[in-house]
Enzyme design. Sequence first.
Site, PDB file in Angstrom:
ATOM      1  N   ASP A 215     -14.209   0.231  -7.820  1.00 30.28           N
ATOM      2  CA  ASP A 215     -12.797   0.477  -7.513  1.00 30.28           C
ATOM      3  C   ASP A 215     -12.392   1.781  -8.192  1.00 30.28           C
ATOM      4  O   ASP A 215     -13.238   2.458  -8.796  1.00 30.28           O
ATOM      5  CB  ASP A 215     -11.917  -0.712  -7.954  1.00 30.28           C
ATOM      6  CG  ASP A 215     -10.753  -0.929  -6.998  1.00 30.28           C
ATOM      7  OD1 ASP A 215      -9.965   0.016  -6.823  1.00 30.28           O
ATOM      8  OD2 ASP A 215     -10.626  -2.024  -6.429  1.00 30.28           O
ATOM      9  N   HIS A 290      -9.649   3.124  -2.588  1.00 28.22           N
ATOM     10  CA  HIS A 290     -10.090   2.495  -3.842  1.00 28.22           C
ATOM     11  C   HIS A 290     -11.403   3.131  -4.304  1.00 28.22           C
ATOM     12  O   HIS A 290     -12.333   2.427  -4.723  1.00 28.22           O
ATOM     13  CB  HIS A 290     -10.253   0.983  -3.667  1.00 28.22           C
ATOM     14  CG  HIS A 290      -8.949   0.232  -3.710  1.00 28.22           C
ATOM     15  ND1 HIS A 290      -8.184   0.119  -4.845  1.00 28.22           N
ATOM     16  CD2 HIS A 290      -8.270  -0.420  -2.734  1.00 28.22           C
ATOM     17  CE1 HIS A 290      -7.092  -0.591  -4.578  1.00 28.22           C
ATOM     18  NE2 HIS A 290      -7.107  -0.917  -3.303  1.00 28.22           N
ATOM     19  N   GLU A 355      -5.727  -1.179   1.478  1.00 28.01           N
ATOM     20  CA  GLU A 355      -4.773  -0.328   0.759  1.00 28.01           C
ATOM     21  C   GLU A 355      -5.145   1.159   0.732  1.00 28.01           C
ATOM     22  O   GLU A 355      -4.917   1.822  -0.286  1.00 28.01           O
ATOM     23  CB  GLU A 355      -4.621  -0.837  -0.682  1.00 28.01           C
ATOM     24  CG  GLU A 355      -4.071  -2.232  -0.750  1.00 28.01           C
ATOM     25  CD  GLU A 355      -3.914  -2.759  -2.171  1.00 28.01           C
ATOM     26  OE1 GLU A 355      -2.917  -3.419  -2.442  1.00 28.01           O
ATOM     27  OE2 GLU A 355      -4.816  -2.518  -3.013  1.00 28.01           O
TER      28      GLU A 355
HETATM   29  C1  ACM Z   1      -6.328  -6.768  -2.308  1.00 24.50           C
HETATM   30  O1  ACM Z   1      -5.769  -7.610  -3.033  1.00 24.50           O
HETATM   31  N1  ACM Z   1      -5.981  -5.484  -2.380  1.00 24.50           N
HETATM   32  C2  ACM Z   1      -7.355  -7.145  -1.375  1.00 24.50           C
END
Ligand code: ACM
Length: 560
Positions: A215, A290, A355
């Site tokens: 991440d 991410h 995201e």
């Molecule tokens: C997430 O909680 N961004 C998958």
Amino acid sequence: MRISLLCGITFLVLAAVISCSPSRRTDIPSRGGFQIIPKPQHLVQREGRFTITKQTAMEIEGDYHSVMPSAGFLAETIQNASGIAVTFSNVQGRRAKRVIHLALDDSLVELGIEGYTLTVQPDRIDLKASQPAGLFYAVQTLIQLMPPAVYQPASASNKIKIRIPCVEIKDRPRFGWRGLMLDVSRHFFPPEFIYRFIDFLAMHKLNTFHWHLVDDQGWRIEIKKYPKLTEVGAWRVDREANHWNAREPQKPGEKATCGGFYTQDEIRDIVSYATNRYITIIPEIEMPGHTTAALAAYPEYSCSGGPFSVLPGGVWPITDIFCAGKEETFIFLEDILTEVMDLFPSRFIHIGGDEATKTEWEKCPLCRERIQKEGLKDVEELQSYFIRRIERFLNSHERRLIGWDEILEGGLAPQATVMSWRGTQGGIDAARLGHDVVMSPTSHCYFDYYQGDPDVEPLAIGGYLPLSRVYEFDPVPGELSAEESSFILGGQANLWTEYVSTPEHAEYMLFPRTAALAEAVWTLPDLKDWTDFAGRLEGQLARYKAAGINYAEKCLSPFD
Ligand code: ACM
Ligand code: ZN
């Protein structure tokens, strides 16, 4: 409670050298009840008890290598708890006075690959299943019929007498995907905790460990072809004393000292340990967003060229992103996925997909060119192009792609499985399109949320998810038809670790909510009952205590 499986020969040696321990105590399940979690489908109590003694023998029927992981697990549990090393024989051998008989039995195919039967009589115990995984779950149930103290660490000197109440059980899980996710990027957890985490899954009859390995705040998996991913990407500046969302980025010349990663050798050992417990590890490699930790190591795969530094805390929105216009980006990712597939035999590879803010793509000439050349409408369709390309690569290696529900945006890749987290709608849409789905909505499955009064609980990301609400989780939304429901593979809870930096804190967030999750994904809805569960939880908490698990004690009345 890391338990290593021993082969039969080792057992025979151990049997010769280990004698009974000096202190003994009798301990029977509290209130004589069957406090089994998750609740089995069918249970009938019988008269009497089976007592494990030095004369107890274990009989194996069926392929040795298929039965031994379960038999070894059971024998080691008995030995750790009681000091008794049971002897092994095959069914043709001398009949022992009291036997524990483990058998693979083709006639039980109707119980599926994870179902089993367990019969305890005063002079024998029979564990049967058509497949090895079922035998393993029979063993887990049998261990729950023993005194909770059997869960104590192997090093405990307090040896106990094991008596098991007579019973007949027939059981099988409702879902084939019973998952728990651990984020090791926001905080690194050492291999010892990963082993313990796998033990936790086994104890709860969960079969899928979703390992969130990368991440923005850390890349945790060694990739031989790209060493900077861990040399640079695994380390960030230490801002642990500050709130997650108020952490200054790395300053020029400042050394990054906080983090860690798993070597490929460590990962191979962990995968093997999980396999012996019938647990599949699904690795997650995030893309296209991410990805700050990866871009800190290799900024050339971004749109802007960087520079980037591994984030020590939260940043929102997440605009750092792999460039979708550069061919080199796909070569880089395919090389990484090749090493990942070599380490993880799982059918599914998780590619994240959540995201990603696409403002960089809008500005980037190469991304804009890609949109034009491929006849795409916008950056959402560019994400879809990205994911489809990665899916084609995974499919060409006989693997399947799974991603968070944002992969629906711009069009779903043809074979993709959707993990629905922003509620259940993404999962409903995907199931209606004929795609497989794993349900993991924030409403019931986010174990980083508060489980009690935020004024007294340790700092968490927010939300509110008490034990009782986890228990209400049903992976199949009511609005789906029977045919659509067949696409729901199961359910999963997630522990994100922005606010969780130690194994003890992780355990606090996981337990006993994992017990409620286990029942939500194993037990048939008609058999679920909160009051009954709360009663059985007494036994589960006693097991946690014996195992030294740091569970949340106020789980039943979180606002006392
Ligand atoms: C997430 O909680 N961004 C998958
Ligand atoms: Zn670009």
